[in-house]
Design a protein around this motif. Sequence first.
Motif, PDB file in Angstrom:
ATOM      1  N   ILE A 311       0.843  -1.209   0.000  1.00 41.27           N
ATOM      2  CA  ILE A 311       0.000   0.000   0.000  1.00 41.27           C
ATOM      3  C   ILE A 311       0.872   1.251   0.000  1.00 41.27           C
ATOM      4  O   ILE A 311       0.576   2.233  -0.697  1.00 41.27           O
ATOM      5  N   ILE A 312       1.966   1.229   0.764  1.00 42.38           N
ATOM      6  CA  ILE A 312       2.865   2.388   0.805  1.00 42.38           C
ATOM      7  C   ILE A 312       3.441   2.658  -0.584  1.00 42.38           C
ATOM      8  O   ILE A 312       3.467   3.806  -1.055  1.00 42.38           O
ATOM      9  N   ILE A 313       3.906   1.611  -1.250  1.00 40.42           N
ATOM     10  CA  ILE A 313       4.442   1.775  -2.606  1.00 40.42           C
ATOM     11  C   ILE A 313       3.369   2.367  -3.523  1.00 40.42           C
ATOM     12  O   ILE A 313       3.635   3.283  -4.311  1.00 40.42           O
ATOM     13  N   ALA A 314       2.144   1.843  -3.399  1.00 34.71           N
ATOM     14  CA  ALA A 314       1.057   2.306  -4.257  1.00 34.71           C
ATOM     15  C   ALA A 314       0.722   3.770  -3.987  1.00 34.71           C
ATOM     16  O   ALA A 314       0.539   4.559  -4.927  1.00 34.71           O
ATOM     17  N   LEU A 315       0.646   4.166  -2.709  1.00 32.01           N
ATOM     18  CA  LEU A 315       0.272   5.542  -2.382  1.00 32.01           C
ATOM     19  C   LEU A 315       1.359   6.540  -2.794  1.00 32.01           C
ATOM     20  O   LEU A 315       1.055   7.619  -3.304  1.00 32.01           O
ATOM     21  N   VAL A 316       2.623   6.189  -2.564  1.00 38.81           N
ATOM     22  CA  VAL A 316       3.711   7.073  -2.995  1.00 38.81           C
ATOM     23  C   VAL A 316       3.673   7.245  -4.516  1.00 38.81           C
ATOM     24  O   VAL A 316       3.833   8.356  -5.044  1.00 38.81           O
ATOM     25  N   SER A 317       3.430   6.167  -5.225  1.00 41.24           N
ATOM     26  CA  SER A 317       3.363   6.221  -6.684  1.00 41.24           C
ATOM     27  C   SER A 317       2.150   7.019  -7.145  1.00 41.24           C
ATOM     28  O   SER A 317       2.219   7.766  -8.131  1.00 41.24           O
ATOM     29  N   LEU A 318       1.023   6.867  -6.440  1.00 38.99           N
ATOM     30  CA  LEU A 318      -0.175   7.640  -6.783  1.00 38.99           C
ATOM     31  C   LEU A 318       0.060   9.137  -6.578  1.00 38.99           C
ATOM     32  O   LEU A 318      -0.410   9.965  -7.364  1.00 38.99           O
ATOM     33  N   LEU A 319       0.781   9.490  -5.520  1.00 39.27           N
ATOM     34  CA  LEU A 319       1.110  10.897  -5.290  1.00 39.27           C
ATOM     35  C   LEU A 319       1.977  11.445  -6.419  1.00 39.27           C
ATOM     36  O   LEU A 319       1.742  12.555  -6.922  1.00 39.27           O
ATOM     37  N   ALA A 320       2.983  10.680  -6.825  1.00 36.93           N
ATOM     38  CA  ALA A 320       3.884  11.134  -7.887  1.00 36.93           C
ATOM     39  C   ALA A 320       3.150  11.260  -9.224  1.00 36.93           C
ATOM     40  O   ALA A 320       3.258  12.272  -9.926  1.00 36.93           O
ATOM     41  N   GLY A 322      -0.114  11.448  -9.664  1.00 36.58           N
ATOM     42  CA  GLY A 322      -1.170  12.439  -9.548  1.00 36.58           C
ATOM     43  C   GLY A 322      -0.637  13.847  -9.689  1.00 36.58           C
ATOM     44  O   GLY A 322      -1.258  14.698 -10.347  1.00 36.58           O
ATOM     45  N   LEU A 323       0.522  14.117  -9.088  1.00 38.32           N
ATOM     46  CA  LEU A 323       1.125  15.443  -9.221  1.00 38.32           C
ATOM     47  C   LEU A 323       1.484  15.716 -10.676  1.00 38.32           C
ATOM     48  O   LEU A 323       1.276  16.832 -11.188  1.00 38.32           O
ATOM     49  N   ALA A 324       1.992  14.690 -11.347  1.00 32.28           N
ATOM     50  CA  ALA A 324       2.326  14.849 -12.759  1.00 32.28           C
ATOM     51  C   ALA A 324       1.085  15.167 -13.589  1.00 32.28           C
ATOM     52  O   ALA A 324       1.103  16.023 -14.471  1.00 32.28           O
ATOM     53  N   ALA A 325      -0.026  14.471 -13.289  1.00 29.54           N
ATOM     54  CA  ALA A 325      -1.272  14.699 -14.026  1.00 29.54           C
ATOM     55  C   ALA A 325      -1.805  16.118 -13.819  1.00 29.54           C
ATOM     56  O   ALA A 325      -2.503  16.654 -14.676  1.00 29.54           O
ATOM     57  N   LEU A 326      -1.472  16.736 -12.673  1.00 29.70           N
ATOM     58  CA  LEU A 326      -1.911  18.105 -12.404  1.00 29.70           C
ATOM     59  C   LEU A 326      -1.014  19.152 -13.058  1.00 29.70           C
ATOM     60  O   LEU A 326      -1.466  20.255 -13.351  1.00 29.70           O
ATOM     61  N   LEU A 327       0.252  18.802 -13.287  1.00 28.76           N
ATOM     62  CA  LEU A 327       1.217  19.785 -13.778  1.00 28.76           C
ATOM     63  C   LEU A 327       1.390  19.771 -15.291  1.00 28.76           C
ATOM     64  O   LEU A 327       1.762  20.788 -15.881  1.00 28.76           O
ATOM     65  N   VAL A 328       1.133  18.626 -15.915  1.00 34.18           N
ATOM     66  CA  VAL A 328       1.378  18.540 -17.363  1.00 34.18           C
ATOM     67  C   VAL A 328       0.390  19.428 -18.123  1.00 34.18           C
ATOM     68  O   VAL A 328      -0.725  19.693 -17.658  1.00 34.18           O
ATOM     69  N   GLU A 329       0.804  19.859 -19.290  1.00 38.63           N
ATOM     70  CA  GLU A 329      -0.016  20.741 -20.109  1.00 38.63           C
ATOM     71  C   GLU A 329      -0.561  20.061 -21.356  1.00 38.63           C
ATOM     72  O   GLU A 329      -1.626  20.410 -21.846  1.00 38.63           O
ATOM     73  N   SER A 330       0.173  19.075 -21.881  1.00 34.31           N
ATOM     74  CA  SER A 330      -0.251  18.443 -23.125  1.00 34.31           C
ATOM     75  C   SER A 330      -1.129  17.224 -22.851  1.00 34.31           C
ATOM     76  O   SER A 330      -1.011  16.567 -21.806  1.00 34.31           O
ATOM     77  N   LYS A 331      -1.988  16.936 -23.807  1.00 28.98           N
ATOM     78  CA  LYS A 331      -2.867  15.772 -23.690  1.00 28.98           C
ATOM     79  C   LYS A 331      -2.060  14.474 -23.678  1.00 28.98           C
ATOM     80  O   LYS A 331      -2.379  13.538 -22.937  1.00 28.98           O
ATOM     81  N   ALA A 332      -1.001  14.411 -24.481  1.00 32.30           N
ATOM     82  CA  ALA A 332      -0.176  13.203 -24.546  1.00 32.30           C
ATOM     83  C   ALA A 332       0.472  12.908 -23.194  1.00 32.30           C
ATOM     84  O   ALA A 332       0.500  11.757 -22.734  1.00 32.30           O
ATOM     85  N   ALA A 333       1.002  13.953 -22.553  1.00 29.65           N
ATOM     86  CA  ALA A 333       1.626  13.772 -21.240  1.00 29.65           C
ATOM     87  C   ALA A 333       0.590  13.338 -20.206  1.00 29.65           C
ATOM     88  O   ALA A 333       0.887  12.527 -19.313  1.00 29.65           O
ATOM     89  N   PHE A 334      -0.627  13.868 -20.323  1.00 29.71           N
ATOM     90  CA  PHE A 334      -1.681  13.457 -19.392  1.00 29.71           C
ATOM     91  C   PHE A 334      -2.033  11.987 -19.578  1.00 29.71           C
ATOM     92  O   PHE A 334      -2.306  11.284 -18.605  1.00 29.71           O
ATOM     93  N   TRP A 335      -2.029  11.512 -20.818  1.00 28.76           N
ATOM     94  CA  TRP A 335      -2.284  10.093 -21.067  1.00 28.76           C
ATOM     95  C   TRP A 335      -1.261   9.222 -20.326  1.00 28.76           C
ATOM     96  O   TRP A 335      -1.615   8.205 -19.728  1.00 28.76           O
TER      97      TRP A 335
END
Length: 435
Positions: A311-320, A322-335
């Motif tokens: 669960i710890i591995i999963a949550l740390v990865s979800l945070l990373a 998720g942060l990327a999904a909030l910061l990216v600007e292009s649709k490809a990067a969001f995918w």
Amino acid sequence: MSESRIAASPAGQFAWALYDWANSAFFAVIGTFIFATYFTQAIAPDPETGTALWGYALTTSAVIIAIASPLLGAIADAGGRRKPWLFACTLLGVIGSAGLWTATPDTSAIWHTLVLFALANVGLEVAAVFYNAMLPDVVPPHRMGRMSGWAWGMGYAGGMVCLLIALFGFVQVETPPFGLDKASAENVRIIGPMIALWLTVFSIPLFLLTPDRPSASLPKAVAVRQGVAALKRTILGVRHYRQALLYLVAHMLYADGLATLFAFGGIYAAGTFGMELNEVIIFGIVLNVTAGIGAFAFAWVDDWFGPKKTIIIALVSLLACGLAALLVESKAAFWVAGSCLGIFVGPAQAASRSLMARLAPADLRAEMFGLYALSGKATAFLGPLLLGTATLAFASQRAGMATILAFFAIGLVLLLFVKEPPAEAAKIADRPITA
């Protein structure tokens, strides 16, 4: 019942797992992608207002679920049988889903669409309480994890298959079948009745083939009194098990984040990255596939390192991710970021149940799993509420989605203080089963 006895036939076990295939379609197709997106883009006056209203509908239904689930579950335990409750709640989901045919693409349909969605959502979420309670009667204790995992996998598959049917059978076709009119969104609105039919057809085997507990033959008033008393004992008793209580609080928070992520992922993809409805559906299919792959692959990680570390591995990865999904600007990067999110959703969910099984005292396992179910719903209204409020306050979907990361982070911090007991019975899952 001895641990080596199977309460249900292989057909009954498969029928029980098939119910996960049945009800997961509602949450994937209506609750997350097609209807959530359709509501914000075609019914609400603008995406921000639609996002907030959808969040408030989820908030209202979550409050009802949090109150009703443990109480009705305790009453059902006192009465014995689960199927009548499961049938009634499933029927509520069928009625609410079918009614979404009336969700015409104009603002006059806002309120009755939200009411129908909330009705179906309450019915199917509460149905899960009685469905999950049947698991110990379907297989022996040392097969429950395996059976639960198979059903979880079937749920992901069911959501994916239903999304494919919706995409290529109705939404994306040039000429919709059955004479459906695209101008009035009938090719999208038909998804409601389709889900109602899906729920009905794939739920029937459970009611026909999976055994239920015998009735306790208690008068209804007595069953209610005994159920309420049992619920009080469970809630008061959990204070004596600090590790389990701490984990329940941690699970309550990060499960809220996961539920909110699924509820608003499609809305965010459409509103922020301009995805069309058919693109959102494809995105949903990818998330279901990656979540299923993640749950399957991390089953070995759970066995090797334990559920807490998984669960710890999963949550740390979800945070990373998720942060990327909030910061990216292009649709490809969001995918890319969104696909990575899906990989770690499955392990977080699957390992959570495994950790609860280790933390729960043997003589209180059923009661602890009742509280585990409650912890997944007790604050489920907070995620949509905060997301909707932040979206309106900052006029930004990114700001609203950022609130999900806070739930992951706080849940992770609390989980670090949970002491995981050793896996004393790790080998019993490989023992042969005798009827």
